[in-house]
Design a protein around this motif. Structure first.
Motif, mmCIF file in Angstrom:
data_model
loop_
_atom_site.group_PDB
_atom_site.id
_atom_site.type_symbol
_atom_site.label_atom_id
_atom_site.label_comp_id
_atom_site.label_asym_id
_atom_site.label_seq_id
_atom_site.Cartn_x
_atom_site.Cartn_y
_atom_site.Cartn_z
ATOM 1 N N UNK A 268 0.832 -1.197 0.000
ATOM 2 C CA UNK A 268 0.000 0.000 0.000
ATOM 3 C C UNK A 268 0.867 1.248 0.000
ATOM 4 N N UNK A 269 0.346 2.368 -0.515
ATOM 5 C CA UNK A 269 1.054 3.634 -0.325
ATOM 6 C C UNK A 269 1.176 3.948 1.169
ATOM 7 N N UNK A 270 2.132 4.775 1.509
ATOM 8 C CA UNK A 270 2.276 5.184 2.904
ATOM 9 C C UNK A 270 1.004 5.866 3.379
ATOM 10 N N UNK A 271 0.488 5.399 4.505
ATOM 11 C CA UNK A 271 -0.726 5.974 5.074
ATOM 12 C C UNK A 271 -0.341 6.806 6.289
ATOM 13 N N UNK A 272 -0.604 8.105 6.179
ATOM 14 C CA UNK A 272 -0.254 9.027 7.258
ATOM 15 C C UNK A 272 -1.419 9.972 7.508
ATOM 16 N N UNK A 273 -1.871 10.030 8.781
ATOM 17 C CA UNK A 273 -1.375 9.319 9.953
ATOM 18 C C UNK A 273 -1.687 7.827 9.897
#
Length: 404
Positions: A268-273
């Motif tokens: 997955x793409x980076x999830x932030x937060x």
């Protein structure tokens, strides 16, 4: 004889299914659908090359003689695996000729009986584009967007199989003076999406975890969630999409098993937060699926599913987080698939930037759909044998609005 009873068809002759070298439907794919042969009843079929295999006839199992996949889906993950292995083994043998039909000669039906349909909004690129279009003086993403997969309940009764004509909807639209009128939508749009078909259900009150996704979801199918943007813009506040979405949603005739997409899994793409604990798992993944949107025969966009922010498993976990149950045949969709580039936008409101930047289609400048237009969405993904597989297609043509 099938282990579940019944006699498989032996036929009056046998022959091998010839699979073209460039076919997207080799034995590593073999999606399921519901078909009717000439002068026959609807039943479950499996696609191999340019042919449809009559699964009930080949396996002798009456669950496949029904005009829907729900009974098979309810049998569970282990049964899905057994049947897939059996069909893949049969693909390498001579098959009864009266259990094999050319794709071009059969009629296709909606592959599942859909009890519930939920649509999400999982593409960060699509959500950002619409935020910029609809709220130009505010942040593109609303405060909740990075914390949960936003979604709404659709209308299961208006999900139709691919190539069913789409009648232009009528509804209230806001006029330039700010007052509403009623009439045919003038901003009819598409949404190129990926749908997820539930196999095993869950009890009421018991959420499905992220890591239980593959135990509950059978496969994927292409979706076009046709959208009347002018109706939607007037009605959606404060409760969200309603008549601008519920008139028609098109579903591919073929459901690709998750087992055919193991090589398509990507991080997955980076999830932030970081999402809350119920939206986290140890085996979560995205899917590397490339779509193509054709408008009157011209390919106008290539939306990349690998860019989706929220995963299919996170969508299911959120859908059931309050204890909502799921049932075999339930459908949930990803929402519009878009990428960061102009040619990767999965809706015409994005492609034409709200109608201000027309798109060239057959040497004509276009913004939204006109009567007579045809849209077809196709997709491919990496297959398990080192070549790409196809997810079929979902298409439809626009018919004029009906008078009331």
């Amino acid at each position: 004889m099938s282990e579940r009873g019944g006699q498989p068809m032996t036929g009056t002759g046998v022959s091998r299914v010839e699979i073209p070298a460039d076919s997207l439907f080799g034995p590593e794919n073999m999606p399921y659908g519901v078909f009717a042969p000439p002068d026959g009843d609807f039943r479950v079929g499996c696609r191999l090359g340019d042919m449809v295999l009559d699964v009930a006839a080949l396996l002798g199992d009456p669950v496949f003689a029904r005009p829907e996949l729900n009974g098979f889906l309810a049998q569970g993950h282990e049964r899905w695996r057994e049947v897939r292995e059996r069909l893949r083994a049969l693909a390498d043998t001579a098959l009864p000729t009266d259990a094999v039909y050319p794709v071009a000669t059969v009629r296709m039906a909606l592959p599942v009986r859909i009890g519930d349909y939920v649509d999400f909004y999982a593409s960060i690129d699509h959500a950002t584009n619409l935020g910029r279009l609809l709220r130009p003086d505010s942040a593109p993403l609303l405060p909740n967007w990075r914390h949960l997969p936003v979604g709404y309940h659709g209308r299961a009764g208006t999900v139709v199989v691919s190539d069913t004509p789409v009648i232009r909807p009528r509804g209230q639209r806001r006029t330039a003076s700010g007052t509403p009128d009623f009439g045919p939508s003038q901003r009819l749009d598409i949404e190129a999406e990926l749908g997820f078909v539930v196999g095993c259900g869950s009890p009421l009150g018991v959420p499905v975890t992220v890591d239980a996704f593959t135990e509950h979801v059978f496969g994927v199918a292409l979706v076009n969630d046709w959208s009347a943007r002018d109706i939607q813009a007037w009605e959606y506040q404060p409760l969200g999409p309603f008549l601008g979405k519920s008139f028609t949603t098109s579903l591919s005739a073929w459901i690709t098993p998750l087992a055919a997409l193991t090589r398509a899994r990507v991080p997955l793409p980076t999830q932030h937060p970081q999402p809350l604990p119920y939206l986290r798992g140890t085996e979560d993944f995205g899917l590397d699926i490339d779509l193509a949107v054709s408008w009157n025969g011209d390919v106008v966009a290539h939306p990349p599913y690998a860019r989706m922010y929220w995963s299919p498993a996170q969508m299911l976990a959120h859908l059931t987080a309050n204890g909502a149950s799921i049932r075999p045949g339930d459908l949930y969709a990803s929402g519009t698939i878009s990428g960061p580039g102009p040619s990767q936008r999965g809706s015409f409101i994005e492609l034409s930037w709200g109608g201000t930047q027309p798109v060239m289609v057959n040497d004509q400048t276009r913004t939204f759909l006109a009567d007579g237009d045809e849209v077809t969405i196709t997709a491919t993904a990496p297959g398990t044998e080192g070549r790409r597989i196809g997810l079929g297609e979902v298409g439809g043509a626009i018919l004029p609005a009906r008078d009331t």
